[in-house]
Design a protein around this motif. Structure first.
Motif, PDB file in Angstrom:
ATOM      1  N   GLY A 162       0.792  -1.216   0.000  1.00 37.94           N
ATOM      2  CA  GLY A 162       0.000   0.000   0.000  1.00 37.94           C
ATOM      3  C   GLY A 162       0.825   1.267   0.000  1.00 37.94           C
ATOM      4  N   LEU A 163       2.071   1.191  -0.448  1.00 35.60           N
ATOM      5  CA  LEU A 163       2.942   2.363  -0.451  1.00 35.60           C
ATOM      6  C   LEU A 163       2.494   3.370  -1.503  1.00 35.60           C
ATOM      7  CD1 LEU A 163       6.478   0.709  -0.168  1.00 35.60           C
ATOM      8  CD2 LEU A 163       5.126   1.746   1.653  1.00 35.60           C
ATOM      9  N   SER A 164       2.636   4.641  -1.220  1.00 31.73           N
ATOM     10  CA  SER A 164       2.331   5.702  -2.171  1.00 31.73           C
ATOM     11  C   SER A 164       3.448   5.778  -3.208  1.00 31.73           C
ATOM     12  CB  SER A 164       2.208   7.043  -1.457  1.00 31.73           C
ATOM     13  OG  SER A 164       3.464   7.417  -0.898  1.00 31.73           O
ATOM     14  N   ASN A 165       3.194   6.491  -4.301  1.00 32.62           N
ATOM     15  CA  ASN A 165       4.231   6.675  -5.315  1.00 32.62           C
ATOM     16  C   ASN A 165       5.464   7.333  -4.709  1.00 32.62           C
ATOM     17  OD1 ASN A 165       2.633   5.555  -7.269  1.00 32.62           O
ATOM     18  ND2 ASN A 165       1.998   7.493  -8.166  1.00 32.62           N
ATOM     19  N   LYS A 166       5.237   8.290  -3.820  1.00 35.92           N
ATOM     20  CA  LYS A 166       6.350   8.999  -3.186  1.00 35.92           C
ATOM     21  C   LYS A 166       7.185   8.042  -2.338  1.00 35.92           C
ATOM     22  CE  LYS A 166       7.392  13.000  -0.253  1.00 35.92           C
ATOM     23  NZ  LYS A 166       6.810  14.147   0.501  1.00 35.92           N
ATOM     24  N   ALA A 167       6.511   7.164  -1.576  1.00 38.68           N
ATOM     25  CA  ALA A 167       7.229   6.209  -0.717  1.00 38.68           C
ATOM     26  C   ALA A 167       8.013   5.205  -1.553  1.00 38.68           C
ATOM     27  CB  ALA A 167       6.243   5.487   0.201  1.00 38.68           C
ATOM     28  N   VAL A 168       7.410   4.753  -2.650  1.00 38.76           N
ATOM     29  CA  VAL A 168       8.109   3.823  -3.540  1.00 38.76           C
ATOM     30  C   VAL A 168       9.346   4.495  -4.129  1.00 38.76           C
ATOM     31  CG1 VAL A 168       7.965   2.522  -5.707  1.00 38.76           C
ATOM     32  CG2 VAL A 168       6.037   2.501  -4.107  1.00 38.76           C
ATOM     33  N   ALA A 169       9.179   5.749  -4.556  1.00 37.22           N
ATOM     34  CA  ALA A 169      10.301   6.500  -5.136  1.00 37.22           C
ATOM     35  C   ALA A 169      11.450   6.614  -4.147  1.00 37.22           C
ATOM     36  CB  ALA A 169       9.818   7.885  -5.560  1.00 37.22           C
ATOM     37  N   GLN A 170      11.121   6.881  -2.879  1.00 35.49           N
ATOM     38  CA  GLN A 170      12.156   7.030  -1.855  1.00 35.49           C
ATOM     39  C   GLN A 170      12.899   5.718  -1.626  1.00 35.49           C
ATOM     40  OE1 GLN A 170       9.806   8.561   1.402  1.00 35.49           O
ATOM     41  NE2 GLN A 170      10.146  10.700   0.809  1.00 35.49           N
ATOM     42  N   GLN A 171      12.162   4.609  -1.633  1.00 38.91           N
ATOM     43  CA  GLN A 171      12.803   3.313  -1.373  1.00 38.91           C
ATOM     44  C   GLN A 171      13.671   2.851  -2.539  1.00 38.91           C
ATOM     45  OE1 GLN A 171      10.858   0.088   0.474  1.00 38.91           O
ATOM     46  NE2 GLN A 171       9.448   1.327   1.683  1.00 38.91           N
ATOM     47  N   LEU A 172      13.273   3.227  -3.760  1.00 45.61           N
ATOM     48  CA  LEU A 172      14.019   2.788  -4.938  1.00 45.61           C
ATOM     49  C   LEU A 172      15.014   3.832  -5.427  1.00 45.61           C
ATOM     50  CD1 LEU A 172      11.187   1.063  -7.037  1.00 45.61           C
ATOM     51  CD2 LEU A 172      12.871   0.004  -5.527  1.00 45.61           C
ATOM     52  N   TYR A 173      15.019   4.982  -4.754  1.00 48.21           N
ATOM     53  CA  TYR A 173      15.934   6.065  -5.121  1.00 48.21           C
ATOM     54  C   TYR A 173      15.725   6.524  -6.570  1.00 48.21           C
ATOM     55  CZ  TYR A 173      18.205   4.560  -0.829  1.00 48.21           C
ATOM     56  OH  TYR A 173      18.456   4.204   0.479  1.00 48.21           O
ATOM     57  N   ILE A 174      14.456   6.654  -6.936  1.00 48.98           N
ATOM     58  CA  ILE A 174      14.103   7.170  -8.252  1.00 48.98           C
ATOM     59  C   ILE A 174      13.080   8.282  -8.061  1.00 48.98           C
ATOM     60  CG2 ILE A 174      14.583   5.020  -9.477  1.00 48.98           C
ATOM     61  CD1 ILE A 174      11.648   4.340  -9.368  1.00 48.98           C
ATOM     62  N   SER A 175      12.768   9.010  -9.111  1.00 46.45           N
ATOM     63  CA  SER A 175      11.825  10.120  -8.992  1.00 46.45           C
ATOM     64  C   SER A 175      10.387   9.617  -8.918  1.00 46.45           C
ATOM     65  CB  SER A 175      11.965  11.063 -10.188  1.00 46.45           C
ATOM     66  OG  SER A 175      11.476  10.442 -11.357  1.00 46.45           O
ATOM     67  N   GLU A 176       9.538  10.431  -8.327  1.00 49.33           N
ATOM     68  CA  GLU A 176       8.121  10.070  -8.235  1.00 49.33           C
ATOM     69  C   GLU A 176       7.519   9.976  -9.633  1.00 49.33           C
ATOM     70  OE1 GLU A 176       4.075  11.620  -5.918  1.00 49.33           O
ATOM     71  OE2 GLU A 176       6.021  12.528  -5.493  1.00 49.33           O
ATOM     72  N   HIS A 177       7.994  10.824 -10.543  1.00 50.36           N
ATOM     73  CA  HIS A 177       7.516  10.784 -11.926  1.00 50.36           C
ATOM     74  C   HIS A 177       7.825   9.430 -12.561  1.00 50.36           C
ATOM     75  CE1 HIS A 177       6.560  12.114 -15.999  1.00 50.36           C
ATOM     76  NE2 HIS A 177       7.711  11.583 -16.379  1.00 50.36           N
ATOM     77  N   THR A 178       9.009   8.898 -12.281  1.00 52.74           N
ATOM     78  CA  THR A 178       9.396   7.597 -12.827  1.00 52.74           C
ATOM     79  C   THR A 178       8.515   6.491 -12.269  1.00 52.74           C
ATOM     80  OG1 THR A 178      11.693   8.313 -13.074  1.00 52.74           O
ATOM     81  CG2 THR A 178      11.293   5.950 -13.061  1.00 52.74           C
ATOM     82  N   VAL A 179       8.172   6.590 -10.984  1.00 50.41           N
ATOM     83  CA  VAL A 179       7.278   5.592 -10.380  1.00 50.41           C
ATOM     84  C   VAL A 179       5.920   5.631 -11.068  1.00 50.41           C
ATOM     85  CG1 VAL A 179       6.060   4.895  -8.290  1.00 50.41           C
ATOM     86  CG2 VAL A 179       8.427   5.657  -8.140  1.00 50.41           C
ATOM     87  N   LYS A 180       5.393   6.835 -11.302  1.00 50.72           N
ATOM     88  CA  LYS A 180       4.101   6.972 -11.984  1.00 50.72           C
ATOM     89  C   LYS A 180       4.158   6.328 -13.366  1.00 50.72           C
ATOM     90  CE  LYS A 180       2.637  11.259  -9.675  1.00 50.72           C
ATOM     91  NZ  LYS A 180       2.327  12.692  -9.866  1.00 50.72           N
ATOM     92  N   PHE A 181       5.290   6.503 -14.037  1.00 51.00           N
ATOM     93  CA  PHE A 181       5.468   5.898 -15.361  1.00 51.00           C
ATOM     94  C   PHE A 181       5.425   4.372 -15.257  1.00 51.00           C
ATOM     95  CE2 PHE A 181       8.307   3.928 -18.469  1.00 51.00           C
ATOM     96  CZ  PHE A 181       7.728   4.358 -19.662  1.00 51.00           C
TER      97      PHE A 181
END
Length: 210
Positions: A162-181
């Motif tokens: 249930g992680l948000s895009n922002k939380a996923v981005a932080q854990q993977l060290y990528i941008s939130e935009h990339t997670v959305k993609f």
């Protein structure tokens, strides 16, 4: 996989006092278990469940419990539900509630005990009849889904928490935009429109685990 620490501390939740007492008595007869509390509904636990910190919650499932259990999972440990009608269980709902075990009401004492020990050890437990009805097996037409990349599978696995895009981005060290993609690509490849559907399809295809 870590083994369960004994005694396994359990909370029993059942609207019916007969079922509640029966489950509690069965568990208390086993030296491996300790019943911390036995209550009629989830809401009555909200005030003290964080302090109790059970290893397993054994819940006599009622469809009205869904909203309460979804809101309480931040405090609750692994939850096993007992259900009347297997066909009425919505797998997407179960995923969203982060339930770790499903058993039919007519499960034997040994099946319930085995499930409690397994879930306390970090495993996910579905009765064989549940598996058949939820069609968790890889579907024959799975080749119709496009192949996910390793990064997309990694993102999809994180969606199970249930992680948000922002939380996923932080854990993977990528941008939130990339997670959305990545999420958009996952939806397209799996032919789904929501995160819950994506996780459900991912589990059925064997791409991720709960």
């Amino acid at each position: 996989m870590p083994s369960a620490q004994f005694p396994i501390q359990i909370i029993v939740i059942a609207v019916s006092p007969v079922i509640r007492m029966g489950l509690s008595a069965m568990l208390e007869d086993n030296p491996k278990f300790k019943v911390l509390k036995s209550v009629a509904d989830i809401d009555s636990l909200i005030d003290d469940i964080a302090q109790l910190q059970p290893d397993v919650v054994l819940l006599d499932w009622n469809s009205q419990d869904y909203e309460s259990i979804s809101q309480s999972q931040q405090f609750m440990s692994a939850t096993i539900i007992l259900v009347d009608e297997i066909e009425d269980i919505n797998f997407a709902t179960v995923l969203a509630a982060r339930i770790k075990g499903i058993l039919p009401h007519d499960s034997t004492e040994s099946e319930i005990i085995a499930a409690v020990e397994a879930v306390a050890s970090g495993l996910v437990v579905f009765h064989p009849d549940i598996v058949d009805n939820l069609q968790l097996q890889k579907p024959a037409n799975s080749q119709q889904h496009e192949t996910l990349t390793n990064r997309e599978i990694e993102v999809l696995q994180m969606l199970t928490s249930g992680l948000s895009n922002k939380a996923v981005a932080q854990q993977l060290y990528i941008s939130e935009h990339t997670v959305k993609f990545h999420v958009s690509s996952i939806f397209q490849k799996l032919n789904v429109s929501t995160r819950t559907e994506a996780v459900a399809v991912g589990v059925r295809l064997g791409l991720i685990m709960l």
